[in-house]
Motif scaffolding. Sequence first.
Motif, PDB file in Angstrom:
ATOM      1  N   GLN A  50       0.870  -1.178   0.000  1.00 58.54           N
ATOM      2  CA  GLN A  50       0.000   0.000   0.000  1.00 58.54           C
ATOM      3  C   GLN A  50       0.911   1.233   0.000  1.00 58.54           C
ATOM      4  O   GLN A  50       1.862   1.299   0.795  1.00 58.54           O
ATOM      5  CB  GLN A  50      -0.886   0.003   1.244  1.00 58.54           C
ATOM      6  N   TYR A  51       0.626   2.189  -0.865  1.00 61.84           N
ATOM      7  CA  TYR A  51       1.467   3.382  -0.993  1.00 61.84           C
ATOM      8  C   TYR A  51       0.730   4.605  -0.463  1.00 61.84           C
ATOM      9  O   TYR A  51      -0.463   4.780  -0.714  1.00 61.84           O
ATOM     10  CB  TYR A  51       1.843   3.602  -2.464  1.00 61.84           C
ATOM     11  N   PHE A  52       1.469   5.451   0.262  1.00 59.92           N
ATOM     12  CA  PHE A  52       0.930   6.697   0.817  1.00 59.92           C
ATOM     13  C   PHE A  52       1.883   7.834   0.426  1.00 59.92           C
ATOM     14  O   PHE A  52       2.693   8.287   1.245  1.00 59.92           O
ATOM     15  CB  PHE A  52       0.791   6.601   2.344  1.00 59.92           C
ATOM     16  N   PRO A  53       1.807   8.299  -0.835  1.00 64.29           N
ATOM     17  CA  PRO A  53       2.775   9.295  -1.314  1.00 64.29           C
ATOM     18  C   PRO A  53       2.764  10.600  -0.522  1.00 64.29           C
ATOM     19  O   PRO A  53       3.810  11.205  -0.314  1.00 64.29           O
ATOM     20  CB  PRO A  53       2.364   9.545  -2.764  1.00 64.29           C
ATOM     21  N   GLU A  54       1.590  11.012  -0.060  1.00 60.58           N
ATOM     22  CA  GLU A  54       1.509  12.278   0.679  1.00 60.58           C
ATOM     23  C   GLU A  54       2.283  12.221   1.999  1.00 60.58           C
ATOM     24  O   GLU A  54       2.763  13.234   2.489  1.00 60.58           O
ATOM     25  CB  GLU A  54       0.045  12.683   0.925  1.00 60.58           C
ATOM     26  N   ARG A  55       2.448  11.016   2.553  1.00 60.03           N
ATOM     27  CA  ARG A  55       3.213  10.864   3.808  1.00 60.03           C
ATOM     28  C   ARG A  55       4.603  10.271   3.566  1.00 60.03           C
ATOM     29  O   ARG A  55       5.333  10.010   4.504  1.00 60.03           O
ATOM     30  CB  ARG A  55       2.443   9.974   4.793  1.00 60.03           C
ATOM     31  N   ARG A  56       4.922  10.007   2.299  1.00 61.93           N
ATOM     32  CA  ARG A  56       6.206   9.402   1.922  1.00 61.93           C
ATOM     33  C   ARG A  56       6.414   8.066   2.630  1.00 61.93           C
ATOM     34  O   ARG A  56       7.444   7.780   3.183  1.00 61.93           O
ATOM     35  CB  ARG A  56       7.367  10.363   2.201  1.00 61.93           C
ATOM     36  N   LYS A  57       5.357   7.231   2.613  1.00 55.27           N
ATOM     37  CA  LYS A  57       5.400   5.932   3.272  1.00 55.27           C
ATOM     38  C   LYS A  57       4.773   4.865   2.378  1.00 55.27           C
ATOM     39  O   LYS A  57       3.915   5.160   1.554  1.00 55.27           O
ATOM     40  CB  LYS A  57       4.657   5.959   4.607  1.00 55.27           C
ATOM     41  N   SER A  58       5.217   3.630   2.594  1.00 52.98           N
ATOM     42  CA  SER A  58       4.560   2.476   1.973  1.00 52.98           C
ATOM     43  C   SER A  58       4.553   1.358   3.018  1.00 52.98           C
ATOM     44  O   SER A  58       5.373   1.351   3.943  1.00 52.98           O
ATOM     45  CB  SER A  58       5.260   2.044   0.684  1.00 52.98           C
ATOM     46  N   GLN A  59       3.595   0.445   2.875  1.00 56.73           N
ATOM     47  CA  GLN A  59       3.475  -0.605   3.886  1.00 56.73           C
ATOM     48  C   GLN A  59       2.886  -1.870   3.294  1.00 56.73           C
ATOM     49  O   GLN A  59       2.285  -1.855   2.227  1.00 56.73           O
ATOM     50  CB  GLN A  59       2.612  -0.151   5.064  1.00 56.73           C
TER      51      GLN A  59
END
Length: 162
Positions: free
Chosen positions: A66-75
């Motif tokens: 799962q990618y969260f570009p706005e938080r610069r995170k992936s999980q």
Amino acid sequence: MRSVGGGTVPPEGVQINDDTGPVKNELTSAYAEGASITLICLANGGKPLPRVTWKRDGKSITNETQYFPERRKSQSVLRIEKLMRSHLLAMHNCEVSNSVQSPPLIVRVAIEMYLRPLEVKLLGQNEPLSAGRRIDIVCRCRGSRPPATITWWKVSALEYLQ
């Protein structure tokens, strides 16, 4: 942040959480046999955002990132619906990578568990009991984690028969 080539920046860090929060010392909180567990491997930073994969014994068990570009995170989320004895201290690896030019970041976690006894036995002479005569009986339990606490209770024959 260092660039790996072509504008690629490796991830800055990896964290694993279980149902109670961040995992410490590569060991989850203790879970009961039969319980479910959710492990989340969270990668911080990186350009592009890294792919996150769970592996056990070198085999991929989930590669859904799962990618969260706005938080610069992936999980990646690993859910085990029913823990069995084979999960006890089983090592799970979370691998985080965004480039074939650099090795993946790998974080390991083992699952801590409580296990109920597999067997309880009374050991001693198998003879009738009689008042005023001493008899030694040993209760032996195996297969529990942590070791079982054995408690003896004295009940009357009437209570036992009810």
